[in-house]
Write a protein that holds these residues in place. Structure first.
Motif, mmCIF file in Angstrom:
data_model
loop_
_atom_site.group_PDB
_atom_site.id
_atom_site.type_symbol
_atom_site.label_atom_id
_atom_site.label_comp_id
_atom_site.label_asym_id
_atom_site.label_seq_id
_atom_site.Cartn_x
_atom_site.Cartn_y
_atom_site.Cartn_z
ATOM 1 N N MET A 1 0.832 -1.201 0.000
ATOM 2 C CA MET A 1 0.000 0.000 0.000
ATOM 3 C C MET A 1 0.868 1.253 0.000
ATOM 4 O O MET A 1 0.548 2.236 -0.659
ATOM 5 N N ALA A 2 1.973 1.221 0.727
ATOM 6 C CA ALA A 2 2.857 2.385 0.771
ATOM 7 C C ALA A 2 3.530 2.627 -0.573
ATOM 8 O O ALA A 2 3.757 3.775 -0.958
ATOM 9 N N ILE A 3 3.837 1.565 -1.294
ATOM 10 C CA ILE A 3 4.526 1.708 -2.581
ATOM 11 C C ILE A 3 3.548 2.045 -3.702
ATOM 12 O O ILE A 3 3.752 2.982 -4.467
ATOM 13 N N VAL A 4 2.475 1.280 -3.811
ATOM 14 C CA VAL A 4 1.569 1.395 -4.953
ATOM 15 C C VAL A 4 0.472 2.426 -4.715
ATOM 16 O O VAL A 4 0.091 3.161 -5.610
ATOM 17 N N GLY A 5 -0.052 2.465 -3.521
ATOM 18 C CA GLY A 5 -1.162 3.363 -3.228
ATOM 19 C C GLY A 5 -2.317 2.580 -2.643
ATOM 20 O O GLY A 5 -2.339 1.353 -2.652
ATOM 21 N N SER A 6 -3.287 3.311 -2.158
ATOM 22 C CA SER A 6 -4.395 2.644 -1.466
ATOM 23 C C SER A 6 -5.728 3.022 -2.092
ATOM 24 O O SER A 6 -6.646 3.454 -1.403
ATOM 25 N N PHE A 7 -5.831 2.854 -3.410
ATOM 26 C CA PHE A 7 -7.077 3.271 -4.058
ATOM 27 C C PHE A 7 -8.291 2.554 -3.486
ATOM 28 O O PHE A 7 -9.181 3.208 -2.969
ATOM 29 N N PRO A 8 -8.354 1.216 -3.525
ATOM 30 C CA PRO A 8 -9.505 0.613 -2.832
ATOM 31 C C PRO A 8 -9.167 0.461 -1.345
ATOM 32 O O PRO A 8 -8.710 -0.585 -0.895
ATOM 33 N N PHE A 9 -9.354 1.550 -0.598
ATOM 34 C CA PHE A 9 -8.922 1.575 0.798
ATOM 35 C C PHE A 9 -9.659 0.541 1.635
ATOM 36 O O PHE A 9 -9.096 -0.013 2.577
ATOM 37 N N ASN A 10 -10.913 0.257 1.295
ATOM 38 C CA ASN A 10 -11.655 -0.776 2.026
ATOM 39 C C ASN A 10 -10.984 -2.137 1.872
ATOM 40 O O ASN A 10 -10.926 -2.916 2.821
ATOM 41 N N ALA A 11 -10.477 -2.415 0.683
ATOM 42 C CA ALA A 11 -9.805 -3.691 0.456
ATOM 43 C C ALA A 11 -8.519 -3.771 1.275
ATOM 44 O O ALA A 11 -8.205 -4.814 1.857
ATOM 45 N N PHE A 12 -7.783 -2.669 1.325
ATOM 46 C CA PHE A 12 -6.556 -2.649 2.129
ATOM 47 C C PHE A 12 -6.877 -2.872 3.601
ATOM 48 O O PHE A 12 -6.254 -3.704 4.270
ATOM 49 N N SER B 1 -7.981 -8.515 8.526
ATOM 50 C CA SER B 1 -8.152 -9.962 8.477
ATOM 51 C C SER B 1 -6.896 -10.675 8.973
ATOM 52 O O SER B 1 -6.974 -11.604 9.782
ATOM 53 N N CYS B 2 -5.747 -10.229 8.501
ATOM 54 C CA CYS B 2 -4.484 -10.846 8.936
ATOM 55 C C CYS B 2 -4.241 -10.621 10.424
ATOM 56 O O CYS B 2 -3.863 -11.541 11.153
ATOM 57 N N THR B 3 -4.467 -9.403 10.869
ATOM 58 C CA THR B 3 -4.235 -9.091 12.276
ATOM 59 C C THR B 3 -5.218 -9.831 13.175
ATOM 60 O O THR B 3 -4.831 -10.384 14.211
ATOM 61 N N GLY B 4 -6.479 -9.855 12.789
ATOM 62 C CA GLY B 4 -7.477 -10.563 13.580
ATOM 63 C C GLY B 4 -7.211 -12.055 13.641
ATOM 64 O O GLY B 4 -7.363 -12.691 14.692
#
Length: 115
Positions: A48-59, A65-68
């Motif tokens: 996300m830091a490199i490419v960007g976070s356009f679909p922020f909900n997906a990020f 999900s990973c953290t949970g």
């Protein structure tokens, strides 16, 4: 003073390694799963830091999900560990069923958050 600190660090690492070698294999597998989940979250944040976070909900969904999942796996590890006296009456099958059910609920919420 720097060499004594290095020696203490090496002694600490050696003692941790010897103590961890006595850990049961089931707990080591859960530990690997936790590390995998956290590394996956880190990869997503770096991406996300490199490419960007356009679909922020997906990020957010991916990272949460990973953290949970990692948090639920740590809870599973606590419940399955025989040395933990707090959960001594809880059978491992029940702990795993709780883990699976909570993961199901977590991922249903994540899928709902995606939209």
């Amino acid at each position: 003073m720097g060499t004594s600190t290095a020696k203490e660090a090496h002694a600490l690492i050696a003692s941790l390694r010897s103590a961890y070698s006595a850990t049961p294999t089931k707990l080591k597998i859960i530990d690997l799963y936790v590390v995998y989940a956290i590394l996956t979250a880190v990869v997503q944040v770096v991406y996300m830091a490199i490419v960007g976070s356009f679909p922020f909900n997906a990020f957010l969904s991916g990272v949460l999900s990973c953290t949970g999942t990692a948090v639920l796996a740590v809870c599973l590890r606590m419940q399955v560990n025989k040395e933990n006296r707090e959960f001594k009456d809880l059978p491992p099958e029940r702990a795993f069923a709780d883990f699976v059910l909570c993961n199901l609920v977590l991922h249903l919420v994540i899928m709902n958050f995606l939209g």
